[in-house]
Design a protein around this motif. Structure first.
Motif, short mmCIF file in Angstrom:
data_model
loop_
_atom_site.label_atom_id
_atom_site.label_comp_id
_atom_site.label_asym_id
_atom_site.label_seq_id
_atom_site.Cartn_x
_atom_site.Cartn_y
_atom_site.Cartn_z
N UNK A 155 53.62 42.20 54.35
CA UNK A 155 53.00 42.46 53.06
C UNK A 155 52.50 41.17 52.44
N UNK A 156 51.56 41.32 51.53
CA UNK A 156 51.11 40.21 50.71
C UNK A 156 51.88 40.21 49.41
N UNK A 157 52.04 39.04 48.83
CA UNK A 157 52.74 38.92 47.54
C UNK A 157 51.88 38.03 46.65
N UNK A 158 51.34 38.60 45.59
CA UNK A 158 50.48 37.88 44.65
C UNK A 158 51.37 37.15 43.65
N UNK A 159 51.13 35.86 43.49
CA UNK A 159 51.88 35.03 42.53
C UNK A 159 50.92 34.09 41.80
N UNK A 160 51.40 33.52 40.71
CA UNK A 160 50.67 32.46 40.03
C UNK A 160 49.33 32.85 39.44
N UNK A 161 49.21 34.08 38.94
CA UNK A 161 47.93 34.54 38.37
C UNK A 161 47.73 33.89 37.00
N UNK A 162 46.56 33.27 36.83
CA UNK A 162 46.25 32.62 35.56
C UNK A 162 44.74 32.51 35.37
N UNK A 163 44.30 32.86 34.18
CA UNK A 163 42.92 32.65 33.73
C UNK A 163 43.01 31.91 32.40
N UNK A 164 42.22 30.87 32.23
CA UNK A 164 42.24 30.15 30.96
C UNK A 164 41.96 31.14 29.82
N UNK A 165 42.72 31.06 28.73
CA UNK A 165 42.62 32.06 27.66
C UNK A 165 41.21 32.31 27.14
N UNK A 166 40.42 31.28 27.02
CA UNK A 166 39.07 31.45 26.46
C UNK A 166 38.13 32.21 27.39
N UNK A 167 38.54 32.44 28.63
CA UNK A 167 37.69 33.15 29.60
C UNK A 167 38.27 34.49 30.03
N UNK A 168 39.32 34.93 29.39
CA UNK A 168 39.91 36.23 29.72
C UNK A 168 38.99 37.34 29.24
N UNK A 169 38.95 38.41 30.03
CA UNK A 169 38.16 39.57 29.64
C UNK A 169 36.73 39.56 30.13
N UNK A 170 36.34 38.58 30.94
CA UNK A 170 34.96 38.54 31.44
C UNK A 170 34.85 38.94 32.91
N UNK A 171 35.99 39.35 33.52
CA UNK A 171 35.96 39.83 34.90
C UNK A 171 36.47 38.85 35.94
N UNK A 172 36.91 37.67 35.53
CA UNK A 172 37.39 36.69 36.52
C UNK A 172 38.65 37.15 37.23
N UNK A 173 39.56 37.78 36.51
CA UNK A 173 40.79 38.26 37.15
C UNK A 173 40.45 39.28 38.21
N UNK A 174 39.53 40.17 37.93
CA UNK A 174 39.13 41.19 38.90
C UNK A 174 38.56 40.58 40.16
N UNK A 175 37.66 39.59 40.03
CA UNK A 175 37.07 39.02 41.24
C UNK A 175 38.08 38.16 42.00
#
Length: 181
Positions: A99-119
């Motif tokens: 299995x894969x294990x996703x860790x360390x997810x982070x997006x700079x606060x000023x750029x949240x909500x523009x789709x970076x986490x999804x990509x």
């Protein structure tokens, strides 16, 4: 979107360190990460070199992906670890299948909500599926509602497994999984 999603290179350890330290200063870092800013900033450079090499573009067992802005600034990251059956995970649970294990997810606060986490997630999942994993999982703090909402939108569901936090008695994290279709 003018952001490039790519794997880190082994020689980029200083940037990996800087982004990790930035993530640990986020207001919800205490819910999102298992180490503090003080703990991470105390690591010697050799730690950061080794950590970066272990998740760099040529690494087989892990991959750290970053979102890089048009100006070259790193604005987000996630890492996928490959867990093999027969091993034990960081919390002491047996790993029953690849299995894969996703860790360390982070997006700079000023750029949240523009789709970076999804990509970033799309790229991380593509990398994991390409390594033959049967599922991808992640662990999220029971009180981190924002992260849980995103993971659900991305197709992850709670597995029912909870992980007690040794450093914070009484608090637990929840395992979310995404099965390979």
């Amino acid at each position: 979107m003018n952001y490039k999603i790519r794997s880190v290179r082994a020689d980029e350890w200083r940037s990996v360190k800087a982004l990790r330290l930035a993530s640990l200063q986020d207001p919800v870092a205490h819910l999102a990460f298992l180490e503090s800013y003080e703990e991470a900033s105390a690591h010697p450079d050799s730690f950061w070199r080794e950590r970066t090499a272990g998740g760099a573009e040529a690494a087989a067992g892990a991959q750290q992906l970053i979102a890089e802005g048009p100006d070259g600034e790193w604005v987000g990251t996630l890492t996928v670890l490959i867990e093999e059956p027969g091993a034990t995970d960081w919390a002491g649970f047996p790993i029953e299948r690849k299995q894969g294990h996703v860790v360390g997810v982070f997006i700079r606060p000023e750029l949240r909500g523009i789709g970076l986490t999804e990509v970033l997630f799309d790229a991380g999942l593509e990398w994991a599926w390409g390594r033959g994993v049967e599922r991808v999982r992640l662990i999220v703090h029971e009180e981190n509602g924002r992260a849980q909402a995103f993971y659900r939108r991305a197709g992850f569901v709670p597995s029912g497994r909870t992980v007690p936090l040794a450093k914070r008695p009484g608090e637990v994290e929840l395992e979310f999984v995404l099965e390979r279709e």
